[in-house]
Write a protein that holds these residues in place. Structure first.
Motif, PDB file in Angstrom:
ATOM      1  N   ARG A 150       1.048  -0.940   0.116  1.00 27.78           N
ATOM      2  CA  ARG A 150       0.328  -0.197   0.130  1.00 27.78           C
ATOM      3  C   ARG A 150       0.538   1.099  -0.287  1.00 27.78           C
ATOM      4  N   ALA A 249     -11.283   7.747  -5.139  1.00 27.98           N
ATOM      5  CA  ALA A 249     -11.042   7.287  -3.622  1.00 27.98           C
ATOM      6  C   ALA A 249     -11.705   8.089  -2.680  1.00 27.98           C
ATOM      7  N   ARG A 265     -16.123  -0.038   3.177  1.00 27.03           N
ATOM      8  CA  ARG A 265     -15.644  -0.869   1.488  1.00 27.03           C
ATOM      9  C   ARG A 265     -16.928  -1.475   1.842  1.00 27.03           C
ATOM     10  N   HIS A 275     -13.811  -0.684  -7.904  1.00 28.46           N
ATOM     11  CA  HIS A 275     -13.207   0.263  -7.827  1.00 28.46           C
ATOM     12  C   HIS A 275     -12.071   1.515  -6.991  1.00 28.46           C
ATOM     13  N   ARG A 277     -11.066   3.480  -4.172  1.00 32.42           N
ATOM     14  CA  ARG A 277      -9.792   3.157  -3.120  1.00 32.42           C
ATOM     15  C   ARG A 277      -9.944   3.713  -1.749  1.00 32.42           C
ATOM     16  N   ASP A 298      -6.377   1.276   0.914  1.00 37.03           N
ATOM     17  CA  ASP A 298      -6.097   1.238  -0.529  1.00 37.03           C
ATOM     18  C   ASP A 298      -4.650   1.967  -0.015  1.00 37.03           C
TER      19      ASP A 298
END
Length: 423
Positions: A150, A249, A265, A275, A277, A298
């Motif tokens: 990460r 993100a 999440r 996808h 993040r 991530d």
């Protein structure tokens, strides 16, 4: 390389009074060897990281006393010394560890050979650069190790001195961080920068939705939206409404990061944004990053603990005279015998002993040992010769860490990764 203002006054009063006294005694011109090293690693640390070499090579040519600097020294030293300072140019040689490599107790990070006056006057400048940058780089290296695959972003500019922030960003990048928030580090050293918005941007607007819509319009759907200004679940909903399932993100900056990340999440996945993040910030250090290894995160943004060395704000490096010219013109070893602060005399070489590609010992002594030589030429006859691209130091650091035995890369406090053998 960027232009540097005079570094001549980034020093201590006693450096110049020693020069003045040695000139009066007729000893200022004696050929000497100084060594920059640490007697031990910071408590619990398994290795140190060499950082600041490039900054030192920038600062050295700028160590010049113009009329302005000399005017500030009128009450510090006599006129004869002022005249010497007016013509000062370092003409000696410096060898040292290459930037990004690792160091251990008694590793000679720098070996400076010059007249006493030329070498001693550099003491404070060299120590201030190396002690700061090595401390930050060691913290950064540990954080990168804890983070695994990460990426880590440096974002500590607001937690330290404005110039220390630039140096910290550089040191973090060479130790494996992927980017910084600091634009001066981008301009001076080519460190990649990143950043989007703070809570103030959300609070500026009447609603979170309006703030997110404005950010997406300006920066595109690949941006990072900060979703915890009010309530995280509602923030994620607003973020997806503004950017759609291709949102780059979301960032969370508060609360139980592991638990919040799991909820976020699940929410993103259920909304068809697998996808998107999740970036975590909020007072992270290497131990918190390691504890978050199982969380669905991530990337990490790290500030305060990074730029302050994560508990060790200095590398405890010292700069000591280890040899000086005797009456016969020979470099004779000299050493301190102060209790608890002993030094070992004589010019030294250093080698990293390897077995099957794994480091097993740091060998320090008067002659090179078997293994990987560690000292390289940095300055020759006063001219920097060791300047290199920061990406090269970054690659060297990855390789040096990879040489360590597995236990030497652990984050928990422990013994040095390899012993130092003084021969």
């Amino acid at each position: 390389m960027h232009s540097v203002h005079s570094t001549a006054l980034l020093t201590d009063h006693y450096e110049l009074t020693m020069v003045a006294a040695a000139r009066r005694a007729g000893t200022a011109g004696r050929r000497c060897v100084f060594e920059l090293f640490s007697r031990s690693l910071p408590a619990g640390r398994r290795y140190g990281v060499v950082a600041g070499v490039g900054r030192m090579l920038e600062a050295l040519p700028a160590f010049r006393f113009s009329e302005s600097e000399l005017a500030a020294l009128g009450s510090v030293v006599d006129d004869d010394t002022l005249a010497w300072l007016a013509d000062f140019r370092f003409t000696g040689s410096i060898r040292g560890y290459a930037e990004g490599d690792l160091w251990f107790a008694h590793s000679p990070l720098l070996v400076v050979e010059a007249s006493f006056a030329e070498a001693v006057v550099l003491e404070t400048l060299l120590l201030s650069i190396y002690n700061h940058d090595c401390a930050v780089a060691a913290a950064a290296s540990r954080m990168v190790t804890a983070a695994g695959s990460r990426p880590c972003v440096e974002m500590g500019s607001r937690r330290t001195h404005e110039e220390a922030a630039v140096a910290a960003a550089r040191a973090a990048y060479l130790a494996g961080f992927t980017a910084t928030s600091n634009l001066a580090a981008r301009h001076r050293y080519g460190v990649p920068t990143t950043g989007t918005a703070a809570h103030a941007f959300t609070l500026l607007h009447d609603t979170e939705a309006e703030a997110f819509a404005a950010q997406v319009t300006a920066l595109g759907v690949d941006t990072t939206l900060l979703v915890d200004t009010y309530e995280v679940e509602a923030g994620v909903r607003a973020a997806l409404a503004a950017a759609g399932p291709d949102l780059g993100a979301v960032r969370i900056d508060s609360g139980d990061l592991a638990e919040v990340a799991r909820r976020v999440r699940d929410q993103l996945d259920e909304a068809g944004a697998p996808h998107t993040r999740i970036v975590a910030t909020s007072d992270l250090d290497e131990h918190r990053i390691e504890a978050l290894a199982e969380a669905p995160l991530d990337a990490y943004g790290v500030g305060t603990h990074l730029v302050t060395g994560s508990g060790h704000p200095t590398a405890a490096l010292v700069y000591k005279l280890v040899a000086r010219e005797d009456a016969h013109g020979t470099l004779a070893p000299v050493a301190k015998r102060s209790v608890g602060k002993e030094s070992r005399g004589g010019r030294k070489e250093a080698t990293r002993r390897l077995t099957d590609g794994v480091a097993v010992a740091e060998v320090v002594g008067p002659a090179p040992g078997e293994g990987r030589p560690l000292l390289v030429d940095l300055v020759r006859d006063g001219e920097p010769v060791g300047t290199e691209a920061l990406v090269d130091a970054r690659a060297r650091h990855r390789a040096a860490v990879a040489e360590l035995p597995a236990e030497g890369r652990l984050i928990a406090a422990g013994d040095p990764a390899i012993p130092t053998l003084m021969v």
